[in-house]
Design a protein around this motif. Structure first.
Motif, PDB file in Angstrom:
ATOM      1  N   GLY A 220       0.844  -1.193   0.043  1.00 19.89           N
ATOM      2  CA  GLY A 220      -0.027  -0.039  -0.027  1.00 19.89           C
ATOM      3  C   GLY A 220       0.972   1.126  -0.047  1.00 19.89           C
ATOM      4  N   ASP A 221       0.455   2.423  -0.490  1.00 21.96           N
ATOM      5  CA  ASP A 221       1.021   3.513  -0.340  1.00 21.96           C
ATOM      6  C   ASP A 221       1.385   4.091   1.047  1.00 21.96           C
ATOM      7  OD1 ASP A 221      -0.900   5.894   0.454  1.00 21.96           O
ATOM      8  OD2 ASP A 221      -1.824   4.895  -1.250  1.00 21.96           O
ATOM      9  N   ALA A 222       2.415   4.845   1.131  1.00 26.03           N
ATOM     10  CA  ALA A 222       2.739   5.388   2.696  1.00 26.03           C
ATOM     11  C   ALA A 222       1.783   5.952   3.494  1.00 26.03           C
ATOM     12  CB  ALA A 222       4.018   6.128   2.477  1.00 26.03           C
ATOM     13  N   ARG A 223       1.084   6.722   2.793  1.00 24.05           N
ATOM     14  CA  ARG A 223       0.023   7.528   3.439  1.00 24.05           C
ATOM     15  C   ARG A 223      -1.250   6.399   4.007  1.00 24.05           C
ATOM     16  NH1 ARG A 223      -3.915  12.017   0.986  1.00 24.05           N
ATOM     17  NH2 ARG A 223      -5.217  12.630   3.005  1.00 24.05           N
ATOM     18  N   SER A 224      -1.596   5.526   3.220  1.00 21.90           N
ATOM     19  CA  SER A 224      -2.536   4.654   3.441  1.00 21.90           C
ATOM     20  C   SER A 224      -2.140   3.442   4.367  1.00 21.90           C
ATOM     21  CB  SER A 224      -3.152   3.694   2.236  1.00 21.90           C
ATOM     22  OG  SER A 224      -2.175   3.114   1.670  1.00 21.90           O
ATOM     23  N   LEU A 253       4.837  -5.852  15.103  1.00 19.87           N
ATOM     24  CA  LEU A 253       4.754  -5.129  13.713  1.00 19.87           C
ATOM     25  C   LEU A 253       6.119  -4.644  13.355  1.00 19.87           C
ATOM     26  CD1 LEU A 253       1.023  -3.958  13.070  1.00 19.87           C
ATOM     27  CD2 LEU A 253       2.094  -5.779  12.127  1.00 19.87           C
ATOM     28  N   TYR A 254       6.826  -4.134  14.562  1.00 17.63           N
ATOM     29  CA  TYR A 254       8.126  -3.348  14.432  1.00 17.63           C
ATOM     30  C   TYR A 254       9.287  -4.609  14.394  1.00 17.63           C
ATOM     31  CZ  TYR A 254      12.133  -0.493  15.793  1.00 17.63           C
ATOM     32  OH  TYR A 254      13.257  -0.034  15.730  1.00 17.63           O
ATOM     33  N   ALA A 255       9.234  -5.624  15.012  1.00 11.93           N
ATOM     34  CA  ALA A 255      10.053  -6.351  15.468  1.00 11.93           C
ATOM     35  C   ALA A 255      10.898  -7.293  13.996  1.00 11.93           C
ATOM     36  CB  ALA A 255       9.739  -7.386  16.219  1.00 11.93           C
ATOM     37  N   PRO A 256      10.041  -7.335  12.931  1.00  6.48           N
ATOM     38  CA  PRO A 256      10.328  -8.057  11.987  1.00  6.48           C
ATOM     39  C   PRO A 256      11.276  -7.321  10.969  1.00  6.48           C
ATOM     40  CG  PRO A 256       8.120  -8.606  12.174  1.00  6.48           C
ATOM     41  CD  PRO A 256       8.431  -7.732  13.068  1.00  6.48           C
ATOM     42  N   PHE A 257      11.136  -6.043  11.174  1.00  6.07           N
ATOM     43  CA  PHE A 257      11.825  -4.979  10.304  1.00  6.07           C
ATOM     44  C   PHE A 257      12.645  -4.328  11.144  1.00  6.07           C
ATOM     45  CE2 PHE A 257       7.531  -5.781   8.846  1.00  6.07           C
ATOM     46  CZ  PHE A 257       7.747  -5.827   7.566  1.00  6.07           C
ATOM     47  N   ALA A 258      13.447  -4.998  12.257  1.00  4.81           N
ATOM     48  CA  ALA A 258      14.370  -4.285  13.108  1.00  4.81           C
ATOM     49  C   ALA A 258      15.497  -5.337  13.399  1.00  4.81           C
ATOM     50  CB  ALA A 258      13.882  -3.673  14.311  1.00  4.81           C
ATOM     51  N   ASP A 259      16.762  -5.031  13.662  1.00  6.85           N
ATOM     52  CA  ASP A 259      17.862  -5.870  14.096  1.00  6.85           C
ATOM     53  C   ASP A 259      17.538  -6.223  15.876  1.00  6.85           C
ATOM     54  OD1 ASP A 259      19.039  -3.901  15.433  1.00  6.85           O
ATOM     55  OD2 ASP A 259      20.144  -3.766  13.792  1.00  6.85           O
ATOM     56  N   ALA A 260      18.356  -6.975  16.166  1.00  6.79           N
ATOM     57  CA  ALA A 260      18.128  -7.206  17.544  1.00  6.79           C
ATOM     58  C   ALA A 260      18.602  -6.083  18.477  1.00  6.79           C
ATOM     59  CB  ALA A 260      19.195  -8.415  18.014  1.00  6.79           C
ATOM     60  N   LEU A 280       4.544   5.712  19.196  1.00  8.28           N
ATOM     61  CA  LEU A 280       5.084   4.231  18.902  1.00  8.28           C
ATOM     62  C   LEU A 280       4.552   3.726  17.358  1.00  8.28           C
ATOM     63  CD1 LEU A 280       6.462   1.805  19.272  1.00  8.28           C
ATOM     64  CD2 LEU A 280       4.612   1.025  20.644  1.00  8.28           C
ATOM     65  N   LYS A 281       3.101   4.087  16.965  1.00  4.75           N
ATOM     66  CA  LYS A 281       2.386   4.238  15.907  1.00  4.75           C
ATOM     67  C   LYS A 281       3.223   4.710  14.717  1.00  4.75           C
ATOM     68  CE  LYS A 281      -2.189   3.322  17.419  1.00  4.75           C
ATOM     69  NZ  LYS A 281      -3.808   3.438  17.520  1.00  4.75           N
ATOM     70  N   ASP A 282       3.498   5.972  14.778  1.00  2.00           N
ATOM     71  CA  ASP A 282       4.344   6.694  13.921  1.00  2.00           C
ATOM     72  C   ASP A 282       5.841   6.023  13.773  1.00  2.00           C
ATOM     73  OD1 ASP A 282       2.543   8.621  13.397  1.00  2.00           O
ATOM     74  OD2 ASP A 282       3.274  10.145  14.884  1.00  2.00           O
ATOM     75  N   LEU A 283       6.563   5.399  14.847  1.00  2.00           N
ATOM     76  CA  LEU A 283       7.645   4.853  14.570  1.00  2.00           C
ATOM     77  C   LEU A 283       7.531   3.503  13.744  1.00  2.00           C
ATOM     78  CD1 LEU A 283      10.002   4.265  17.582  1.00  2.00           C
ATOM     79  CD2 LEU A 283       9.781   2.457  16.060  1.00  2.00           C
ATOM     80  N   LEU A 288       8.257   0.817   8.440  1.00  2.00           N
ATOM     81  CA  LEU A 288       7.718   0.091   7.508  1.00  2.00           C
ATOM     82  C   LEU A 288       7.868   0.644   6.029  1.00  2.00           C
ATOM     83  CD1 LEU A 288       4.216  -0.832   9.047  1.00  2.00           C
ATOM     84  CD2 LEU A 288       6.012  -2.540   8.723  1.00  2.00           C
ATOM     85  N   GLU A 289       7.802   2.061   6.025  1.00  2.37           N
ATOM     86  CA  GLU A 289       8.060   2.839   4.768  1.00  2.37           C
ATOM     87  C   GLU A 289       9.417   2.672   4.376  1.00  2.37           C
ATOM     88  OE1 GLU A 289       7.488   5.041   1.431  1.00  2.37           O
ATOM     89  OE2 GLU A 289       6.139   3.851   2.685  1.00  2.37           O
ATOM     90  N   GLU A 290      10.285   2.461   5.532  1.00  2.00           N
ATOM     91  CA  GLU A 290      11.868   2.456   5.260  1.00  2.00           C
ATOM     92  C   GLU A 290      12.147   1.241   4.599  1.00  2.00           C
ATOM     93  OE1 GLU A 290      15.093   2.334   8.501  1.00  2.00           O
ATOM     94  OE2 GLU A 290      13.815   4.029   8.951  1.00  2.00           O
ATOM     95  N   HIS A 291      11.522   0.149   4.826  1.00  2.00           N
ATOM     96  CA  HIS A 291      11.836  -1.214   4.300  1.00  2.00           C
ATOM     97  C   HIS A 291      11.091  -1.491   3.094  1.00  2.00           C
ATOM     98  CE1 HIS A 291      14.429  -3.335   7.433  1.00  2.00           C
ATOM     99  NE2 HIS A 291      14.056  -2.219   8.062  1.00  2.00           N
ATOM    100  N   LEU A 292       9.864  -0.860   2.858  1.00  5.26           N
ATOM    101  CA  LEU A 292       9.068  -1.256   1.761  1.00  5.26           C
ATOM    102  C   LEU A 292       9.146  -0.274   0.675  1.00  5.26           C
ATOM    103  CD1 LEU A 292       6.246  -2.721   3.807  1.00  5.26           C
ATOM    104  CD2 LEU A 292       7.965  -3.880   2.855  1.00  5.26           C
ATOM    105  N   SER A 293       9.731   0.839   0.732  1.00  2.98           N
ATOM    106  CA  SER A 293       9.496   1.510  -0.286  1.00  2.98           C
ATOM    107  C   SER A 293      10.112   1.153  -1.754  1.00  2.98           C
ATOM    108  CB  SER A 293       9.854   3.165  -0.001  1.00  2.98           C
ATOM    109  OG  SER A 293      11.356   3.045   0.463  1.00  2.98           O
ATOM    110  N   GLY A 294      11.475   0.737  -1.173  1.00  4.68           N
ATOM    111  CA  GLY A 294      12.171   0.160  -2.642  1.00  4.68           C
ATOM    112  C   GLY A 294      11.254  -1.004  -3.116  1.00  4.68           C
TER     113      GLY A 294
END
Length: 338
Positions: A220-224, A253-260, A280-283, A288-294
């Motif tokens: 989904g796009d970043a805004r949605s 939801l954060y953990a799979p996209f972050a290192d230990a 926390l929701k903004d974080l 998610l946008e960091e990892h999925l935009s590419g």
């Protein structure tokens, strides 16, 4: 000295919707990682989808979406074989042969069929109401999908282990009858060592699923995506109070996209207090946008360029069909039809 042939892994993906974050973390990413150690085959099970999808345009869209998703997420079609189930008609010839080796009683015990019967009984309906032969024979077609590629291993979730066990049983029945002429490979299942950690919660805290309408689309796009993350259910814990990361949908939801180290840092911030759910929701949305935009840009490119995606699938289909044709030729000779 000739190096031993790499073992074969097979992953099937049913195109019944647009992939979401739970699909990525629970199935796509672990299956792609298998390509490091196996000669990997990935197929889009478009014929399987006919048990539930009746709209041709929808099936076409979902098939292309699934293919584009896997490529965008890192699947390299030059190193692995990505194909449509429908491009390998030998699968369906093998299905008939395997059907003749399959006991009806085993099909009666298949999870999907039993679940359909149980729902009908609870509703006071005939136990086979609405049950198609496609649903009933689904495990045999899945066995054919696995066996036709000579798969050694099949990565599945725990709820799918029965399908691989059925494929093993059916292959062994064939081998008992014809093994002196040709023996089918007997596959094994592989389940993730991460277990439940690969299961993402959805917006309401239950397992993320299209059927619960609580999923976050993968691309989904970043805004949605941010709007959906803002809808995640949280409790009324005040900003200044500590929060438990282990019971938090947002942390899951954060953990799979972050290192230990990043995970431990966020755990500490939550336990210390002073962080509100909105922050926390903004974080989470930012991560998610960091990892999925590419990958999203690559997905959009493939969805817009049908010729490119079709070429990838056609090339994979040709390689898969060559392999399937050899196995089915041996099966035909073994049963006396060649």
């Amino acid at each position: 000295m000739t190096a031993p042939a790499r073992r074969i892994s097979l992953t099937g993906i049913k195109p019944t919707g647009i992939p979401h974050l739970g699909n990525y973390v629970g199935a796509i990413r672990p299956a792609i990682e298998l390509a490091r150690d196996y000669d990997a085959f990935y197929f889009i099970a478009d014929y399987h989808a006919l048990t539930t999808i009746r709209d041709p345009g929808e099936l076409d869209l979902y098939t292309r979406s699934v293919a584009a998703t896997w490529v965008a997420c890192g699947l390299d079609p030059e190193r692995v074989t990505l194909y449509r189930q429908s491009d390998v008609p030998e699968t369906f010839e093998l299905q008939w042969v395997l059907s003749c080796m399959t006991a009806k009683g085993m099909m009666n015990r298949a999870h999907a069929y039993k679940a359909a019967r149980d729902r009908n009984r609870e509703a006071g309906l005939d136990e086979d109401d609405g049950v198609s032969m496609g649903l009933y024979n689904y495990p045999v077609l899945m066995a054919a999908d696995i066996i036709v590629m000579g798969a050694d291993v099949v990565p599945v979730g725990r709820d799918q282990i029965q399908h691989v066990e059925y494929a093993r049983d059916i292959a062994e029945r064939f081998n008992q009858a014809y093994g002196d002429r040709f023996a089918l490979p007997v596959p094994e299942h592989v389940t993730s060592s991460d277990g439940d950690r690969n299961t993402l919660p959805g917006l309401d805290g239950r397992k993320m699923s299209k059927s619960y309408d609580n999923a976050i689309p993968l691309f989904g796009d970043a805004r949605s995506t941010r709007k959906l993350v803002r809808r995640i259910t949280t409790d009324s814990t005040p900003v200044e109070d500590p929060k438990d990361p282990d019971s938090s949908t947002l942390f899951a939801l954060y953990a799979p996209f972050a290192d230990a180290a990043e995970q431990e840092e966020l755990r500490a911030r939550m336990r210390a207090g002073g962080m509100g759910w909105g922050t926390l929701k903004d974080l989470v949305a930012d991560r998610l946008e960091e990892h999925l935009s590419g990958p999203r840009a690559r997905y959009d490119e493939l969805m817009e360029d049908r010729a490119q995606l079709d070429a990838i699938l056609a090339a994979g289909g040709a390689r898969a069909r060559e392999r399937a044709s050899a196995l089915v030729g041996s099966v035909r000779a073994a049963v006396g039809i060649a």
